[in-house]
Write a protein that holds these residues in place. Structure first.
Motif, PDB file in Angstrom:
ATOM      1  N   LYS A 303      -1.365   0.134   4.485  1.00  0.00           N
ATOM      2  CA  LYS A 303      -0.332  -0.688   5.150  1.00  0.00           C
ATOM      3  C   LYS A 303      -0.957  -1.480   6.297  1.00  0.00           C
ATOM      4  O   LYS A 303      -0.723  -2.691   6.444  1.00  0.00           O
ATOM      5  N   LEU A 316       5.999  -3.742   7.972  1.00  0.00           N
ATOM      6  CA  LEU A 316       5.550  -2.739   6.994  1.00  0.00           C
ATOM      7  C   LEU A 316       5.066  -1.478   7.716  1.00  0.00           C
ATOM      8  O   LEU A 316       5.206  -0.363   7.211  1.00  0.00           O
ATOM      9  N   ARG A 466       1.488   2.372  -5.362  1.00  0.00           N
ATOM     10  CA  ARG A 466       0.909   1.982  -4.080  1.00  0.00           C
ATOM     11  C   ARG A 466      -0.503   2.590  -4.001  1.00  0.00           C
ATOM     12  O   ARG A 466      -0.823   3.542  -4.723  1.00  0.00           O
ATOM     13  N   ALA A 472       6.139   2.980  -6.283  1.00  0.00           N
ATOM     14  CA  ALA A 472       7.024   2.046  -5.574  1.00  0.00           C
ATOM     15  C   ALA A 472       8.177   1.602  -6.466  1.00  0.00           C
ATOM     16  O   ALA A 472       9.277   1.312  -5.993  1.00  0.00           O
ATOM     17  N   TRP A 493       6.419  -4.280  -0.506  1.00  0.00           N
ATOM     18  CA  TRP A 493       5.256  -3.437  -0.168  1.00  0.00           C
ATOM     19  C   TRP A 493       3.975  -4.238   0.030  1.00  0.00           C
ATOM     20  O   TRP A 493       3.106  -3.836   0.795  1.00  0.00           O
TER      21      TRP A 493
END
Ligand SMILES: Cc1cc2nc3c(=O)[nH]c(=O)nc-3n(C[C@H](O)[C@H](O)[C@H](O)COP(=O)(O)OP(=O)(O)OC[C@H]3O[C@@H](n4cnc5c(N)ncnc54)[C@H](O)[C@@H]3O)c2cc1C
Length: 501
Positions: A303, A316, A466, A472, A493
């Motif tokens: 992330k 995020l 992910r 996801a 995402w």
């Protein structure tokens, strides 16, 4: 900028996070106040989900070669059975934290992680563009580093957390535990599992030939955490509990800890993030701390990389808190329960008897073992497939290039769209993210996949994975995959599409 990300602390969490960021091409610098590794080993084991995470990166064999798989685990000293668990690596691996750190250091070096030892974070100030980190170093009185983000992986007494003014509420210690790596002249057995006594309990474990790890826990006093732990205190504690020290001598390391349980109320304050013990501390029952720190790192790494690369919006990073705070909250809860179950006294003896009978039921054993191994974690994602939000099972696959398995597809720590039915719609949907997401067409060898806490479910038609191995988005076999939901998930995402696919 001196680095995109500065990580304070080269413990298991900081080292893992640095590797995850490097894999994603982020310029990262780790700083640690120590001059070098001390060789001390608080943790002595790893659970299934951590082993899976290492497998996802293609480095698990290094750890399996050095550690020793254990047939069983425990919940407050009561045996937990992992046989038949829905994982390729269900059993705990006994491996000293020092060995774990050494293997991570080797991987970090291969990936080009920069580490600066003898550099203690002493100040942080953040502005619109970045963060200025003040260091106390061996060579100079002070030095500064400029980065876009800083992650505090600097342990339970985290300076970063304090500098960022993040509260650390919880419950104080109610007991005192000691640990020492020692030798004995007259130990009657190689292994003394948790033995309960009127004042507390103790255990002795042979870790490597010639030396032993002794744990003592006493419930009638709380030691001053700032007072150094000594070998003599450990010896006296063992004599109080066991009635003898069995000729204990030659300590390599002595330490003291308690059952304080605290958690940072926010894992992010602007450009400052927290992970591992800096974000949560608890009684080390069941050996979960290092594991959840490493898993924090794997949740945060991709992330933060995506935000640093300008692909995903900063928001995020808030999903890191949303997903990981409840995980540690549950660990604090179960370790408080384990500490309560370990207290001396006839009431607790009776409670343990009842608990032992309950653990003998397969469903109870599975419930507790899924919790301690962290295999049952489900993050809140916007999709109602039974796999959504869970860690993906490591299913065997056939691809046009040969046999593989799901975790091999995650070695590069990139998102993967796994299309198991050769759907043209799915392939078209991912086009706008082709720079960030790998499209893999494959077939599952099995019609059903085992999912911890759920059971067998039909193999899906397609999955968006992910980089941390969590699902996801997923589509079931039969019917047309919901590609607008897939596109929404890709955008949520991994940031907006380059062009609309
Ligand atoms: C007795 C005991 C047994 C345990 N057994 C287990 C087990 O079996 N399994 C398990 O999973 N966990 C276990 N744990 C917990 C585990 O040891 C910790 O959860 C783990 O070490 C946390 O890793 P970390 O990287 O977050 O923090 P740490 O390991 O504490 O690393 C923090 C690093 O930050 C550095 N640092 C601190 N302040 C600064 C600063 N201002 N600037 C720069 N650097 C700084 C420190 O030098 C250190 O290297 C046990 C703990 C104890 C006490």
């Amino acid at each position: 900028m001196d680095a995109d990300v500065v990580i304070a602390g080269a413990g298991p969490t900081g080292a893992m996070l640095a590797c995850e960021l490097r894999l994603a091409g982020v310029d990262v610098m780790v700083v640690d106040q120590l001059a070098e590794r001390t060789g001390e080993s608080r943790a002595g084991g790893m659970h299934a989900r951590t082993l899976e995470v290492l497998d996802q990166r293609g480095i698990l064999d290094r750890f399996l070669e050095v550690g020793e798989l254990q047939p069983v685990g425990h919940f407050s000293g009561l045996v937990l059975d992992f046989d038949g668990f829905e994982s390729r690596h269900p059993h705990p691996l006994m491996l000293l934290q020092s060995a774990f750190e050494r293997l991570l250091d080797e991987w970090a070096e291969e990936l080009g992680v920069r580490v600066r030892w003898s550099a203690e974070v002493s100040g942080i100030s953040q502005d619109r563009d970045g963060v200025t980190v003040e260091l106390r170093t061996a060579e100079t009185e002070s030095a500064t580093l400029r980065a876009r983000y800083i992650v505090g992986c600097d342990g339970g007494r985290s300076t970063v957390r304090k500098l960022a003014d993040i509260p650390f509420p919880g419950t104080p210690a109610t007991m005192t535990a000691m640990l020492g790596d020692v030798e004995f002249t007259a130990l009657p057995e190689e292994y003394i599992p948790m033995r309960r006594c009127p004042g507390g309990h103790f255990s002795v474990i042979a870790f490597e030939p010639g030396w032993y790890r002794v744990f003592t826990s006493e419930y009638d006093y709380v030691a001053d955490p700032n007072e150094p732990a000594t070998f003599e205190q450990l010896r006296e504690s063992l004599v109080r509990l066991a009635g003898t020290d069995w000729g204990m001598h030659s300590p390599r390391w002595v330490s003291r800890f308690g059952d304080a349980a605290r958690q940072a109320s926010r894992y992010r304050e602007g450009r400052v993030l927290l992970a591992g013990d800096a974000a949560h501390i608890h009684y080390p029952a069941g050996g979960q701390g290092l594991n959840i720190g490493v898993q924090d790192a794997v949740n945060l790494g991709w992330k933060l990389a995506s935000v640093v690369h300008g692909q995903a919006p900063e928001s995020l990073l808030d999903s890191y808190h949303t997903e990981r705070h409840p995980v540690a909250e549950r660990v604090l809860h179960n370790t408080r329960a384990q500490a309560a179950l370990a207290r001396p006294g006839p009431q607790t003896d009776a409670l343990r008897d009842v608990f032992s009978s309950l653990i003998a039921f397969d469903e109870v054993n599975r419930y507790l073992a899924s919790m301690v191994t962290a295999l049952d974690i489900r993050y809140p994602v916007d999709c109602d497939h039974p796999l959504a939000g869970r860690r993906v099972p490591d299913a065997d696959l056939k691809t046009p290039d040969g046999a593989t398995r799901v975790y091999e597809l995650l070695h590069a720590a990139r998102p993967v769209l796994l299309d198991l039915r050769g759907s043209a719609e799915v392939a078209a949907a991912v086009e706008g993210w082709a720079d960030r997401v790998d499209l893999v067409e494959a077939q599952s060898d099995d019609d059903s996949w085992p999912v911890p806490g759920v059971g067998e479910i039909p193999a899906p038609a397609a999955l968006l994975l992910r980089p941390d191995g969590h699902v996801a988005w997923a589509a079931a076999v039969g019917g047309v995959p919901d590609t607008s939901a897939l596109r929404a998930s890709l955008a949520a995402w991994f940031g907006p599409a380059l062009r609309h696919g």
